[in-house]
Structures are given as structure tokens and as C-alpha cells.
Design an enzyme around this catalytic site. Structure first.
Site, short mmCIF file in Angstrom:
data_model
loop_
_atom_site.label_atom_id
_atom_site.label_comp_id
_atom_site.label_asym_id
_atom_site.label_seq_id
_atom_site.Cartn_x
_atom_site.Cartn_y
_atom_site.Cartn_z
N GLY A 31 0.18 -1.15 0.02
CA GLY A 31 0.20 -0.04 -0.16
C GLY A 31 1.06 0.94 0.00
O GLY A 31 1.95 1.56 -0.23
N CYS A 32 0.56 2.08 -0.10
CA CYS A 32 0.86 3.64 -0.61
C CYS A 32 1.36 3.93 0.67
O CYS A 32 2.63 3.93 1.33
CB CYS A 32 0.04 4.94 -1.35
SG CYS A 32 -1.24 5.03 -0.19
N TYR A 33 0.34 4.60 1.81
CA TYR A 33 0.86 4.95 3.00
C TYR A 33 1.83 3.72 3.89
O TYR A 33 3.27 4.10 4.55
CB TYR A 33 -0.15 4.93 4.13
CG TYR A 33 -1.30 5.70 3.91
CD1 TYR A 33 -0.75 7.01 3.93
CD2 TYR A 33 -2.59 5.56 3.93
CE1 TYR A 33 -1.43 8.41 3.82
CE2 TYR A 33 -3.39 6.38 3.61
CZ TYR A 33 -2.84 8.24 3.28
OH TYR A 33 -3.29 9.09 4.09
#
Lengths: 345, 345, 345, 345
Positions: free
Chosen positions: B150-152
Site C-alpha cells: 500500500g502507499c502509506y
């Protein structure tokens, strides 16, 4: 109806000055009789602020050319550092709300440490009242000189002070992750603040060394009853106005209880809105208003609560609170000229 | 030169799908042979993505209509939850990078807790390699199924993993204050994500309950060698792309030493840029690129350091890292098609 | 493979300079050997452009310190007015693409009228080739000095020139209503261009007196075969990049026929995309690319057609077209280093 | 002081409804007694508009549940097409300002042509007064039903009507190049209006077929004394609010004379500000206000003048003008509740 109170606005060419004019001009109980802007002295307000060109306002002038004998109130919206001498020279008959940082720090040594030079009006500084209105109404009422709080410190205090005073959170380990719109950086032409540089960007700045830090620590320390060192990281958001603070605290109670403490403390406060459980503040909802939105959320980490506060940096964080303080000083309803809903969207 | 590898892109109508096309189309060593978009099957790509209308690409189709016998690689850019069955049905000859969250959590119980239903492909999940490329290159190389982070979590791990593995920071009390552009919310028409609602606003969301939390805790826990619970607060920034994380840590070393640890670890990494002391990351500087900028600052509070990380959520946080993983799986230079400077400003 | 062509970039500290670096650096067939930036001479590129700090580039220098004997090509991205003397002093062995306005106007009297002083390199001006690549490929190929077109003129010519040459529209009464992102105003810190001033605003500027007017009239006149005076109103859009022109013409044919003329003319042009009937250009779709989108719509007023053109002012309107011209001059494929889809959204 | 006039707001969940509440709530001479929002009936206003959650307002309800016997005024801020039946059913004792397009077109045939179905309240339409306040004050005063003008038509008429009536410009060949913020597109969740899609973009839309076209032609024709067909191209600007129109006219006088005609006509108008020569309107300067800024510039093309007009689409283009009309209908000062400077920046 009595004649309107007369106001001098020192520093009419900054964003805070424009915001003061926006708030004051529609009122019939006050009248702006002098507007200073050193480099634009002699010009109409419209040369600096085209959006105010249609209003009936005095020409811009130099501070030195103002006849203060006919002035009841002065708002000082001058840059930090220049204000001390100017306020010191004002006739004592003029009551003053100073929007700079010059009189916010009570300890001259702290001032010198953060601003790199000795304070030039130490005696005055001792008299100044720190004017976070909700917490200092009585002192403000009789003050001659009110130091209007900084924007970041205003949001931080509205969130933290009641909880610290109730001993519901710890003063140790406070972390304030703060986000601000770009207007806080002022109107000087700087490459870093150009539209092309700011849009679609996001960054931190002045990490652990922003000048609002000692102001926050001073006031939080006072509320906690002891010296406080805290973590404060400001960030720049691609928006014009607004401050949002995410505050990480160790709590002796859960979010529900902290919310209840706020609600009790702010029950009769028109400018502090404690949101219902689950609701999240948004700077857009307070844009152009004097309102502070507050919320508390339980963290997954046991013993931790996340506090959120949103204000408009130019209103509750500057001009709006200055007017609120003026209203208190004048003995008129505190909300005069300050009741407004955000122009949403 | 050998014939290009053939690629199926499942989910071409989302932002991540468009970004994959942007990265893949100029390449001569790979060729997109199938693009799925269920609701737009039969249409040209230009009907969904006018900015890609001038390119020579296959028509959009349904996943079920793809002949996978001629497909070497598949990128799954489908919504969370829909991917498990689809990947389970793919021929095992097709190697897969999945950009959804479906295969990131190794513990089916944790998946069920956060997604509200049992995982539908538990066996596959066990085989999936969690593909934060910098930390899993060897496993990715031979994987059949890579779960793209995921990005975070990508930004958080790039900042934290080397420091935790070196025991230079504590795993306890980690606070990640994260800020993201709006593209992370996808392309569905929702009132909350309208331009008029987002511009000039700023708010937190999914406080202490964002679905990237268990992913971060799983990976940070692995690096720390024990279970970790942490504080994670995402915020929405009025910008299209970009993630900025401000991470508060208790450190056993100062910022200079942490920076040195990063520099050692990332000395040969093309997509991790450790900034010089005093320099601050900005999402605008990595916009459209696969780069992660990292910085460390000493806090005023003794024993605390503030870490900063910036990535483009659609590139290093999604499509770029997916291509990076594909490159590794194909055994070609990892940077192929990924070297680019930001289009600044 | 032969050794890469060597490039000097004069004026590396402006937005156009940064964009040239973005386009040139990933290439293996050219190499930047000198980057000038007078006020930052001696510094790393990263001091001016943090987003390029991770690249391997020569230090910034003064123009006067460049050894041009080892330079094949020079890009001049210097401010208008300063370029003439500098180009005049370059060794004739160096081929030049000048991105300033200094060599665009062929008539020295017109130059003097619009720039307020005589041209300082009249002889060179006579030799310069006006490099709107699509219309001047053959001259560009052998040119020593190419005057790279202005951003507004590029979009206007791509829309109008084929139609005027086909006598499908009238040269009389042309109205160009143009809209531009703020990066066209450069990187100098000016109050008017601050984020806070530009966001949520929209205005016209330089009405009927923009310096791109004589350039447009010169080129449109050449296409029409007679002198042309036209209406040109630029506007400022709160966005970083992009130009959109809405052009009102009297036509001797309908939109369908005009579109067909464009399609014929641009059939083999990689950077002109004639949209299908009913489709509307958007600067966001060409952002970061060298593409021009074109569309034509029948007006309700009989005999009138509305033409639309969109480009990225920093790419097709500046650095991209400059690289396109360099490619032509070098005799390599014109699209080298310029094929890219927009990073959308 | 008499008891406040009672107001029903039909359609409280759209942007125009929110803006009406912003303008009405601080007033003591009017009181909102009913707020309709069909899908949110039964909920607090704060569920739809969190920024209004702190205000003391009635719960949202269905139109059918309102007791109109106690209602003096109704604002209809409902979608086009739904309003006719609803207004037709209101008791005749209720005076109405309708902000939809339903009663703006006086010719039922034109309505049917542009809206694709017959008008459902033709008799009422005949009675409705087209309420561009500055031009229709006397009729508005006694009207029972006022059709509040559209946003684009308001700006166009304020610029053109006085000049056409003075025969200073020609009615033939008018070109209106209009630019609007995105709030005009409403609050429904549509992909095209997402922040990520709109930011850093610019495009035209509804070219030569926007539904405000017949309204403009009807009113401009009335001012010109004959049927008019004109060119109207709307564009979408990445901003929340504001309309800017650049109007190209053939004039029988120069810009100075046109400005003088405006100044004469608008000498006593509080909401029309004719800018000094050389000054340029900006939507940011009228943001949140009921003001229209006007300017005229001589074109280089002989006989042509460029007119500029800026308003806030939600204020003078909708809710502000509706309140202005209500004030006129109530016989109170027209500026009541409408004097405000823009919150700049």
C-alpha cells in the site's frame, strides 16, 4: 446611539490588515480613521487591495503621520520586531491590540533566544495581557495592551488548556503536528511561496524551531503548572487559509471524557465548537469565520488520544480574535461583527 | 532482441491502471495485450482515459474474455476484495503483481478483522510475496504472486525498517502522521471528493482505523522482531497526488546517525534518496516519479527524532513499485522505464 | 554507438531550464556538459532544483566560464533581451535553439516597437529560423540558430495555419481568447504570483498588448499571405502548467470540414492530436507532454466556428519543442525523448 | 421592531441553499422556519452541511410537510424541471424567488426546445418577473414570483445591457467567452468534477449549447430591441467559485466612453463596480460578495472593445441576488445583509 469608536490600523498592507478591514468596515459602532502602510503612504487602499477599492476608507499613510489624539483603539498588524518601538511611542490613551509576536513572550530572555536580539520595550511587555480571549477575558477587559496570540498557539491552546487544567492529559510528551495554509507566510514575493511552487506540493518547515514554539510552551506550561517542552512540526498545505492541528496526547481519560470536559468548558463560548463523536474538523468549514472546531478520538494505542483542532489562521488565528479582544475591551457583546458561517464551498 | 513480454492489465479504468499504462506504453520490451474494464468492455481506452486516446492500445474487455495463454504477466489493479477469486483462477503460468490489499496481510484472521469477511484464497495468500522491492528483492525475483504494498505502508517502511533493524529506534510509541493527495480515494464520483469540497480544505480521516494500519503493523513488527501497535492518522491534502509522512520516534541515536544508517542501507538504491541535513522532502519533488525522499531531524525533546518521507502514491506507492517488481521478476534492470525527474513545477 | 552529443544549457534556473533537464537527462544520446545560472554559479543543481538533486549533473556555472569548444548544441533559456549578445558571441560551431523571444520577430522595427529598444543582433536575427517544427522542419534541419516559438503562438499556429493556408477560414476578425497556467510568469518572487493571490482567482492580463501578439500576427500573416491584426486576450488560470486557446473564426466551411483539413495536415504528426467530433481538449490531458490537442465546433452563429487548442506551455510551448527542434537538427527521430503520456490525474 | 419575516428554503442541500443560509442566518429581520431536503428529511442541517452544524436552525424536512400558512417568503433552490409543479402548488400568499431556470424563459416554445419537454406551469411563467435586480427593481417590488437570473446571464447583462440600450455597441456578433468555477456544476458526486480530475486542468464545455444561452439571448435581445443570436463558450476553471466573462463587442465608441456609460448607469448601484481605466477584474476580489466588477479595454482591432465582468456565481449569480430581490420585495434597504468585502486571500 453614541458616536463610533475610532480605530487606527497600523499595517494595512498585510493579509492580517486586509482581514481586519473586512471585519471592521461593515460595522457602524467603529470607524477606521487611519490606515498605515509605509511604502504605500498617500495611495488609496485600492492600490494595495483592489477588493476593497469600492469601500469608503481613508487614504493610506505613514504611522508617523497619524494624529493619535482622536484615536480610541489601535490594531498593530506590523511585522515582528518593528512593533515594540511603535507601541512604546503611542499615547497611553490609545488602547492597543498587537497582532505581532512582540509582546507574547513574557520572559525577555526567551524572546532574545528566539528572536536573536533583546526586547526593546521590556516594561511594556510586562504590562501586556496575552489575549486568548476564552481564557483571559477578565484581564483583556481592562488591558491597555493586548498581545494577540499566534495562529498555531491559538488552536493548540483551545484544544489543550482545558484538558491540562483538569489534569485529564499529561503535559509530558505532547506532539503537535500542525498544518497551515500559505497566507501565514505573508504577502512578500518569495519564490518558495509562488503558486507554481506550492500547488500540488506538501512539505514540513521550521521543524522543531518555529517561533510559535516558545509561545505554545509558555502557555501550555502555565496551564500545566510547570515547564513544558513539546514537539511541534508545522507543515505547508496548498491552500490559502486555515490551520489544522493533530495533537497526540497521553490521557488519563478516554476521548468521550475529554470531549465532555471541553463541552463543559466551552458551553457558553460562541467560537469553540466541540464536534460530536466521530465528526472530524475541516478548515474549510471554519474558513472566513472566528470559529474553532475541536474533536477527540481514541487511539488504538492504549492511553493515547488524538485531538484535532481547526481554525482560520487569519480570523481566530489573527484578525478575528483581535476584534474579539477589542469587543471585550470596549465592553460590547464579544460576538459583535464576528458571527458568520463559512462561505462553503 | 527477443519478443516483448506480454502483459494483461486487469482494472484499466482506475487511476492506478492509468498510471501503469503511462509507465508501460513507452517501453519496447513489454506489450500490453489485454486491458480489462468490466463496465467499459468493448470501448476504446480513450473513452475512459482521453489522455491516452492517441496511443495504440487494445480495446477494453472483460477479465473473463482474456485469453491468458498468451500472457506472461498480469497486473491486478482491481478493487480490494474482488481480486482473490480472480487471481485464484488465473493459469499458474501467468505471473502476477497484485496492487490491491488482498494478499498483503499474511494472517487470515487479521484480514477478516479489518475487511469484515474471511479471505477467499488463503492458500494463495500464503504463497504471495510482500513486494516492497528494496526489502524483498530476492523473494520477488522468484515469486509467482507479488502483493504490491500500500502507499502509506511503503513510505512508512522505507523510513522505519532500516532503523528498526539496526535497533536505532524503538518500536514502541511510533506515531505516523500521514498526509495524502486525493487520488488515493479513487475515481468514483463521491460528493466528499469533489473539487469544490476538497479545495481550500484540510482534514483527517479514518483516524486510528485506516486499513493500511494492520499492514504497517505487520511489516514494522517483522522488522522489529515483535508485535507492534502504533498510531496512524491519515489526512487529506488538496492535491491530486503524493504522500507525506511525519513520523515521531524515540531514538537511541540522533538524526545524524539515523541518516547515516539510511545512507548505508540505501547506498545503491535508485529510488530512495536520503536528503542532506536540513533539507526537507516535498511531494512535489517526487511527483510522477518512483522516488522516495527521506529526512531526519532532531526534536527539541530529548531522545526524540522526527522522520520525514515523501512519495508519489500512484508511483512508488502503487504502479511504479509494481513495475519495479515486474522488472525484478523478469530479471531485467530494476530501473527500466522508471528513471524520470518530476515535471516541476 | 557514437559518443553522445554535448549540450550547454544557458539559463538552468528558470522553469524552462528545469524542463529541458527533465527531458534531456534520461537520454543516452545527449549529455549536458554545462549548465549556466549566473547567480548560482558554483552551486550544485540541487540548490536551485531540489527535485534534480539526485541526478548526476555538472555544477552550475556562469555563461562566461563555459568552454564552448566541446559543445555541440546550446539551449538558450535566458530572459528576453539578454540573449542577443550572448548568442552573438557563441562560436559558430555551436548550433543553438533559443527559447527567448529575441529572434522570433523578423522585422527589427516590430521588435523595437514591442520591446522598447533596438535589436542588438540584427544580422543574426536575419539568419534565425522560426522553429514551429511542424511547419518548418526543413529549415530547422539545417539551421544554425532556431528561434523557438512562444507558448501562446505555438497553440495558435497549430490551430490556424493549416486552415488559413487552405483558405478555409478568414484572416480577418480572428479572436484568440487564451488561458495559461502561472508557470509562464516565471520563477521570480512576485506578490501577484503568490499561491495565496492566485488560488481561487481568475483574471485577464496584458489585454491587447501581450508581447506574443506581434509574433502571432507575424506568423498568421505569413500563413494568410497578408498582414493581419487580431484580437488576443490572455488570462491567468489557477494552475501551474498549460495553455488553452478558444479561437473564434469566420469560416468558409463547417467544423467537420476544418477537422478534416487538420487531420490531413497532421496525419503523420506525432504531436498534433485532432480530437473526434464532440471531444474537448483539456490541458490536464497534455500536461508534461509535447502534445497539442485540437478540436473544432460549429457555432450557433452562422458562418462561425470555434477552435480549441491545448498544450503544456513548458513542453510543446517551450522545452519540448526545443528538444523536438534539436532532434531535427541532429537528424535523429524527431520524437526521441518526447513520447510520453500525461501523468493523469 | 416588528417580528421577523418567515422564510421557507426549498432545496437546502445544494450549494445555493447553503449560500442562502449563510446570507440569511445572521439577520434578525428574517427567520428560516422551514428547510427542505427530500433525501435528508428528518436530519439536522449539520448532517448535510457540517459548517452550519453550530447554528440554531430547524431540522430538514420534505417540501410536502411544510406548513406554508406561516411562511411569508419562499426561496426555491431546487433542480431545474422540478420547480414548476412545486411553485404552482404554493399558496398565493407566499411570495417566491425561484433560483432555478424554470421561470426565466418567457417563451414556452424556447423552454421546450432547450429543456426537451413542455413547460408545466405556463400561466405562472407568464406572471414571473425576471429579476436582474438592477434592471427590474420596480417589477420585482410587486412581484409574487421572481425568476432569479442564471449566473452567466447575470454577468453578461450587467456588462451589456446599458451599452446596448445606449446603442453604443452592436447587438450583432457578440462573443461571450465565459469561465466558471466548479461549484456551478452542483454537489452530486460525478467523476468529472472530482478534485483529482479538475485540479491543474482547464477545458471548455457545452460549447454553443449551454442552457444559459437562450436566457442570455432573450435578455440581450430585449435590451437591443431585436432578436439576437450570439456566441457563448463556457469554460471550467479549477476553482470553487466565480465567473469571469470576456466579451468581444463591435462598438460605436471607445472603452473610455463605454466606461462612462456604465458609470452613469451604475452611479448609485451598490453591487456594480466599474473599475478605473487599466484595472482588471478578478473573481477573487468578489468572492463571497454580491459585487460585479466591470472593465472595458480598447482592442487593437479598430472598432472592437473587450469587456470584462466578474461575479461570484453563488452570490450575485444566485443566492445573493435572490436575497437582493427579497429585500426589494420586502421594501427594506436592498443592501440588507449583503454588504461584505471578499475574504481575501
Amino acid at each position: 446611539m453614541s458616536s463610533p469608536a475610532t480605530i487606527a490600523l497600523l499595517g494595512a498592507s498585510g493579509y492580517t490588515g486586509a482581514e481586519l478591514l473586512r471585519l471592521l468596515v461593515p460595522r457602524t459602532d467603529v470607524r477606521c480613521v487611519a490606515l498605515s502602510a509605509e511604502r504605500n503612504a498617500g495611495n488609496d487602499v485600492g492600490t494595495v487591495w483592489p477588493h476593497l477599492a469600492a469601500l469608503d476608507l481613508p487614504k493610506l499613510c505613514k504611522v508617523g503621520d497619524i494624529d493619535f489624539s482622536g484615536v480610541d483603539f489601535a490594531f498593530c498588524a506590523l511585522p515582528h520586531g518593528t512593533t515594540q518601538e511603535i507601541v512604546a511611542r503611542l499615547p497611553t490613551s490609545v488602547r492597543v491590540v498587537d497582532l505581532s509576536a512582540d509582546f507574547r513572550l513574557t520572559d525577555p530572555a526567551v524572546y532574545q533566544q528566539w528572536y536573536g536580539k533583546p526586547h526593546a520595550a521590556v516594561a511594556l511587555q510586562a504590562d501586556a495581557v496575552y489575549g486568548l480571549t476564552e481564557f483571559a477575558r477578565d484581564e483583556v477587559k481592562d488591558a491597555r495592551l493586548v498581545a494577540n496570540p499566534g495562529c498555531y498557539p491559538t488552536a493548540a491552546q483551545l484544544a489543550l488548556v482545558p484538558l491540562l487544567q483538569a489534569r485529564a492529559i499529561e503535559a509530558e510528551g505532547l506532539i503537535i503536528d500542525a498544518k497551515s495554509g500559505i497566507s501565514g507566510a505573508g504577502r512578500d514575493g518569495k519564490t518558495a511561496n509562488l503558486y507554481a511552487e506550492v500547488t500540488e506540493g506538501f512539505q514540513a518547515y521550521s521543524i522543531a524551531q518555529h517561533r510559535h514554539l516558545p509561545e505554545i510552551e509558555q502557555q501550555i506550561g502555565a496551564a500545566a503548572g510547570r515547564a513544558v517542552t513539546l514537539t511541534f512540526t508545522p507543515h505547508l498545505v496548498p491552500m490559502s487559509r486555515g490551520i489544522f492541528e493533530t495533537i497526540y496526547v497521553r490521557a488519563r481519560a478516554d476521548a468521550t471524557e475529554l470531549r465532555r470536559l471541553w463541552q463543559t468548558r466551552y458551553a457558553n463560548e460562541p467560537f469553540a465548537h466541540v464536534l460530536d463523536a466521530g465528526k472530524i474538523p475541516n478548515v474549510k468549514q471554519v474558513r472566513g469565520t472566528n470559529m474553532c472546531q475541536l474533536a477527540a478520538f481514541d487511539d488504538r494505542v492504549s492511553g493515547r488520544v488524538i485531538l484535532l483542532a481547526a481554525i482560520d489562521n487569519l480570523v481566530k488565528g489573527a484578525a478575528g480574535q483581535a476584534v474579539q479582544n477589542m469587543n471585550v475591551m470596549m465592553g460590547i457583546p464579544e460576538t459583535t461583527g464576528l458571527i458568520a458561517a463559512a462561505a462553503y464551498p
